[in-house]
Scaffold this active site. Structure first.
Site, PDB file in Angstrom:
ATOM      1  N   SER A 110       0.434  -1.313  -0.240  1.00 34.13           N
ATOM      2  CA  SER A 110       0.159   0.051  -0.584  1.00 34.13           C
ATOM      3  C   SER A 110       0.815   1.532   0.056  1.00 34.13           C
ATOM      4  CB  SER A 110      -0.855   0.273   1.214  1.00 34.13           C
ATOM      5  OG  SER A 110      -1.509  -0.990   0.996  1.00 34.13           O
ATOM      6  N   TYR A 136      -6.412  -3.724  -6.788  1.00 36.05           N
ATOM      7  CA  TYR A 136      -6.008  -4.194  -5.291  1.00 36.05           C
ATOM      8  C   TYR A 136      -4.310  -3.688  -5.599  1.00 36.05           C
ATOM      9  CZ  TYR A 136      -6.471  -3.764  -0.402  1.00 36.05           C
ATOM     10  OH  TYR A 136      -6.196  -3.489   0.606  1.00 36.05           O
ATOM     11  N   ASP A 237       3.499  -4.103 -10.540  1.00 32.71           N
ATOM     12  CA  ASP A 237       2.800  -4.344  -9.363  1.00 32.71           C
ATOM     13  C   ASP A 237       2.943  -5.641  -8.864  1.00 32.71           C
ATOM     14  OD1 ASP A 237       1.307  -4.551  -6.513  1.00 32.71           O
ATOM     15  OD2 ASP A 237      -0.096  -3.643  -7.422  1.00 32.71           O
ATOM     16  N   VAL A 239       3.326  -7.192  -6.292  1.00 33.64           N
ATOM     17  CA  VAL A 239       3.223  -7.850  -4.713  1.00 33.64           C
ATOM     18  C   VAL A 239       2.393  -8.625  -4.849  1.00 33.64           C
ATOM     19  CG1 VAL A 239       2.237  -6.262  -2.902  1.00 33.64           C
ATOM     20  CG2 VAL A 239       2.706  -5.100  -4.053  1.00 33.64           C
ATOM     21  N   LYS A 240       1.969  -9.416  -5.400  1.00 38.48           N
ATOM     22  CA  LYS A 240       0.797 -10.485  -5.047  1.00 38.48           C
ATOM     23  C   LYS A 240       2.017 -11.548  -5.955  1.00 38.48           C
ATOM     24  CE  LYS A 240      -2.975 -11.316  -3.077  1.00 38.48           C
ATOM     25  NZ  LYS A 240      -5.053 -12.072  -3.279  1.00 38.48           N
TER      26      LYS A 240
HETATM   27  C1  LIG Z   1      -1.935  -7.378  -1.214  1.00 39.67           C
HETATM   28  C2  LIG Z   1      -1.755  -5.630  -2.255  1.00 39.67           C
HETATM   29  C3  LIG Z   1      -1.666  -4.994  -2.064  1.00 39.67           C
HETATM   30  C4  LIG Z   1      -1.334  -4.367  -1.352  1.00 39.67           C
HETATM   31  O1  LIG Z   1      -0.028  -4.472   0.029  1.00 39.67           O
HETATM   32  P1  LIG Z   1      -0.383  -4.307   1.668  1.00 39.67           P
HETATM   33  O2  LIG Z   1       1.148  -4.930   2.197  1.00 39.67           O
HETATM   34  O3  LIG Z   1      -1.947  -4.910   1.754  1.00 39.67           O
HETATM   35  O4  LIG Z   1      -0.207  -3.233   1.904  1.00 39.67           O
HETATM   36  C5  LIG Z   1      -0.758  -3.969  -3.103  1.00 39.67           C
HETATM   37  N1  LIG Z   1      -0.959  -4.673  -3.866  1.00 39.67           N
HETATM   38  C6  LIG Z   1      -1.465  -6.320  -5.235  1.00 39.67           C
HETATM   39  C7  LIG Z   1      -1.419  -6.370  -6.180  1.00 39.67           C
HETATM   40  C8  LIG Z   1      -1.340  -6.431  -4.025  1.00 39.67           C
HETATM   41  O5  LIG Z   1      -2.255  -8.126  -3.626  1.00 39.67           O
END
Ligand SMILES: *Cc1c(COP(=O)(O)O)cnc(C)c1O
Length: 437
Positions: A110, A136, A237, A239-240
């Site tokens: 985030s 997200y 992104d 992140v996941k």
């Molecule tokens: C979970 C997620 C976020 C946010 O990460 P947090 O650790 O919850 O702040 C951002 N981008 C993606 C694709 C996510 O899955």
């Protein structure tokens, strides 16, 4: 309901809760967590992918112990520390040339995405951002502002335009999904969204919380071409689904694209909070004291992240994600032959999704059955959650260390859970306190 779970509700706020069943854990090792009732549960969620190496991995534990036994402060705001420098150097070697500039460190996906959203607008002077419906990008004001997930309770940025993410399953074919999404984009650029006003285009290389949607072949390449033509920064992104989970180090590599900015989070710290933004020097250095929180660049978390990256390499976990992901995917497709409730099985590596529908022809979402299935799986010893803008996609983001035996063990539990749900053996009233999302 266990003692710990009930007790939690008398002291801990619900505002960060996203609960699917009454789970309370007291420990964990590898792909298993230990419930406060002593049960060992196989963890196919890994805390939404954050426990990338599983629980209590010795490499993370040793790195954290070392970093804490001679602690180089708690922050990189006002002093350099070695762990952050090493981690930045490592991350720069793992992204494409055009993103190989500087690294910013945060605590979470985030704050990282929020920083990118502010940074690209300020650095380029362009006011607009494009992101996808269902995306997200985070749960803070600034990251929600550039997200498109309907479950979020926040407002979108004035300069944000959301565009459809191609959904091959709902559209009937990848080509149909791709063509419709690209036509929409071209139309927008020709009308209400002048591309020269767009600072950045945020993508998820697999849209995970939106439903584990894998983009059709050629789609992200076309988005990249549009961005290049109009000098729009492409932000991936990761992140996941990044950091090896998809079977490649970066998930965008499946499309052969090269983003300008790469965002890492979740699994980067192997369970500790740390995120990173990697991108061009002029953008990442365009201001000082622009986006900072006191414990950003914490050397203990950075040391954990270094251990995660080293372990991914040393233990060949990208290859494991691909191989074990294939085994798990095959097992899930096997379940689809037995259970009409399963409409689609998709994903890459150990980022997999199973969409449940009440009718395979109309693809009517089976949200209630999805919630019941994860509840039942929990009762039977398997932890997994669901995602999707229609709350009907089982999500699989297990530790990258998952073995094929564990993959099959989980699939067998899921098989039983689905059978129990279809046979009406799972009490609907169990869901009363578990709205999910
Ligand atoms: C979970 C997620 C976020 C946010 O990460 P947090 O650790 O919850 O702040 C951002 N981008 C993606 C694709 C996510 O899955």
């Amino acid at each position: 309901m266990s003692g710990l779970y009930a007790r939690e509700s008398r002291s801990v706020s619900k505002m960060a809760h996203l609960r699917f069943f009454p789970q309370a854990i007291v420990g964990g090792n590898g792909a298993y967590v230990t419930g406060d009732d002593g049960r060992q549960l196989l963890d196919f969620a890994a805390s939404w992918g954050a426990a990338s190496l599983g629980h209590a991995h010795p490499a993370v534990r040793d790195a954290v112990n070392r970093a804490l036994s001679d602690q180089a402060g708690a922050s990189y705001l006002s002093a350099a520390n070695e762990a952050c420098v090493l981690l930045a150097e490592k991350l720069l070697s793992l992204v494409p040339e055009r993103a190989r500039g500087r690294v910013w460190f945060g605590h979470s996906g985030s704050d990282a995405n929020e920083t990118v959203a502010r940074m690209v607008v300020t650095a380029t002077g362009r006011p607009r951002i494009i992101a996808f419906d269902g995306a997200y990008h985070g749960g803070t004001v600034g990251s929600m502002a550039v997200s498109g997930h309907p479950a979020q309770q926040g407002t979108r940025a004035k300069g944000l335009t959301l565009v459809p993410y191609p959904n091959s399953y709902v559209a009937g074919s990848p080509e149909a999904a791709k063509d419709a999404a690209l036509a929409h984009l071209e139309r927008l650029f020709a009308t209400e969204v002048p591309p020269e006003e767009v600072a950045a285009f945020f993508i998820e290389p697999i849209q995970s919380d939106g439903g584990m949607l894998v983009p059709p072949e050629g789609f992200l390449e076309a988005v990249e071409a549009l961005c290049r033509r109009h000098s729009i920064l492409l932000v991936s992104d990761e992140v996941k689904v990044g950091l090896g989970r998809s079977g490649r180090f970066n998930a965008f590599e499946h499309a052969g694209i090269e983003p300008d900015i790469v965002v890492f989070g979740k699994g980067l710290g192997g369970g500790l909070p740390i995120s990173a933004v990697v991108g061009p020097e002029p953008i990442l250095n365009h201001a000082v004291a622009f986006s900072l929180q006191t414990v950003h660049g914490n050397p203990v978390c950075a040391a954990a992240a270094l251990a995660v990256l080293e372990t991914i390499e040393r233990d060949h976990l990208i290859e494991n994600a691909e191989r074990t992901g294939h085994a798990l995917g095959d097992a899930l497709r096997g379940l689809a032959e037995r259970h009409a409730l399963i409409g689609d099985v998709r994903g890459r590596g150990l980022a997999l999704g199973v969409e449940l529908v009440t009718d395979r022809t109309t693809r009517e979402p089976a949200a209630r059955q999805t919630a019941l299935t994860v509840f039942r799986a929990f009762q039977l010893g398997l932890v997994l959650y669901y995602v999707g803008v229609r709350s009907n996609v089982l999500e699989f983001t297990p530790p990258l260390t998952l073995t094929q035996g564990q993959a099959l063990e989980g699939a067998a539990i899921l098989n039983q859970a689905l059978a129990d749900v279809v046979a009406g053996r799972v009490d609907e009233s169990l869901l009363v306190n578990f709205a999910g999302w």
